[in-house]
Design a protein around this motif. Structure first.
Motif, mmCIF file in Angstrom:
data_model
loop_
_atom_site.group_PDB
_atom_site.id
_atom_site.type_symbol
_atom_site.label_atom_id
_atom_site.label_comp_id
_atom_site.label_asym_id
_atom_site.label_seq_id
_atom_site.Cartn_x
_atom_site.Cartn_y
_atom_site.Cartn_z
ATOM 1 N N LYS A 15 0.836 -1.211 0.000
ATOM 2 C CA LYS A 15 0.000 0.000 0.000
ATOM 3 C C LYS A 15 0.871 1.262 0.000
ATOM 4 C CE LYS A 15 -4.085 1.954 0.379
ATOM 5 N NZ LYS A 15 -4.996 1.997 -0.731
ATOM 6 N N LEU A 16 1.982 1.232 0.736
ATOM 7 C CA LEU A 16 2.883 2.387 0.769
ATOM 8 C C LEU A 16 3.524 2.632 -0.602
ATOM 9 C CD1 LEU A 16 4.704 1.716 4.154
ATOM 10 C CD2 LEU A 16 2.996 3.486 3.683
ATOM 11 N N TYR A 18 2.268 1.692 -3.462
ATOM 12 C CA TYR A 18 1.166 2.161 -4.316
ATOM 13 C C TYR A 18 0.936 3.663 -4.127
ATOM 14 C CZ TYR A 18 -3.576 3.122 -5.824
ATOM 15 O OH TYR A 18 -4.680 3.687 -6.405
ATOM 16 N N GLU A 19 0.833 4.099 -2.873
ATOM 17 C CA GLU A 19 0.575 5.519 -2.593
ATOM 18 C C GLU A 19 1.705 6.412 -3.118
ATOM 19 O OE1 GLU A 19 -2.156 7.012 -1.531
ATOM 20 O OE2 GLU A 19 -3.192 5.097 -1.331
ATOM 21 N N SER A 20 2.932 5.923 -3.061
ATOM 22 C CA SER A 20 4.045 6.735 -3.549
ATOM 23 C C SER A 20 4.066 6.819 -5.075
ATOM 24 C CB SER A 20 5.372 6.189 -3.030
ATOM 25 O OG SER A 20 5.702 4.972 -3.642
ATOM 26 N N LYS A 22 1.194 6.521 -7.049
ATOM 27 C CA LYS A 22 -0.089 7.023 -7.566
ATOM 28 C C LYS A 22 0.019 8.371 -8.278
ATOM 29 C CE LYS A 22 -3.750 7.938 -4.882
ATOM 30 N NZ LYS A 22 -4.872 7.708 -3.951
ATOM 31 N N ASP A 38 -2.910 -1.113 -8.926
ATOM 32 C CA ASP A 38 -3.789 -1.343 -7.787
ATOM 33 C C ASP A 38 -3.138 -2.299 -6.801
ATOM 34 O OD1 ASP A 38 -4.089 -3.714 -9.170
ATOM 35 O OD2 ASP A 38 -6.248 -3.775 -9.022
ATOM 36 N N SER A 70 10.877 3.341 -5.549
ATOM 37 C CA SER A 70 9.953 3.469 -4.427
ATOM 38 C C SER A 70 10.247 2.422 -3.355
ATOM 39 C CB SER A 70 8.514 3.325 -4.924
ATOM 40 O OG SER A 70 7.614 3.434 -3.853
#
Length: 78
Positions: A15-16, A18-20, A22, A38, A70
């Motif tokens: 999730k981290l 992914y957020e970086s 996005k 996703d 990332s």
């Protein structure tokens, strides 16, 4: 049309990562390729499609590099 699905298993970092990444979905618009990103559980899924194989290869190289950077940044924080 050419496409590829790449699955990354980052565990609780998925999730981290992914957020970086996005913001890059909007920052790198391309008419030649389409990117979908996703998270499913602990897995980050990257789907790339492109009109031609050259565009697909270029998008794969770009996104693999972004994912690697990332992931490396989160490892440095540990």
């Amino acid at each position: 049309m050419h496409s590829i699905l790449i699955e990354f298993e980052f565990g609780d970092r998925s999730k981290l990562v992914y957020e970086s990444l996005k913001p890059e979905l909007q920052a790198i618009p391309s008419e030649r390729s389409k990117i979908e990103l996703d998270v499913v559980g602990d897995q980050l899924n990257l789907f790339i499609s492109a009109e031609d194989i050259i565009s697909l290869r270029a998008a794969i190289n770009t996104w693999l590099r972004l994912v690697k950077i990332s992931e490396d940044m989160f490892k440095l924080k540990e």
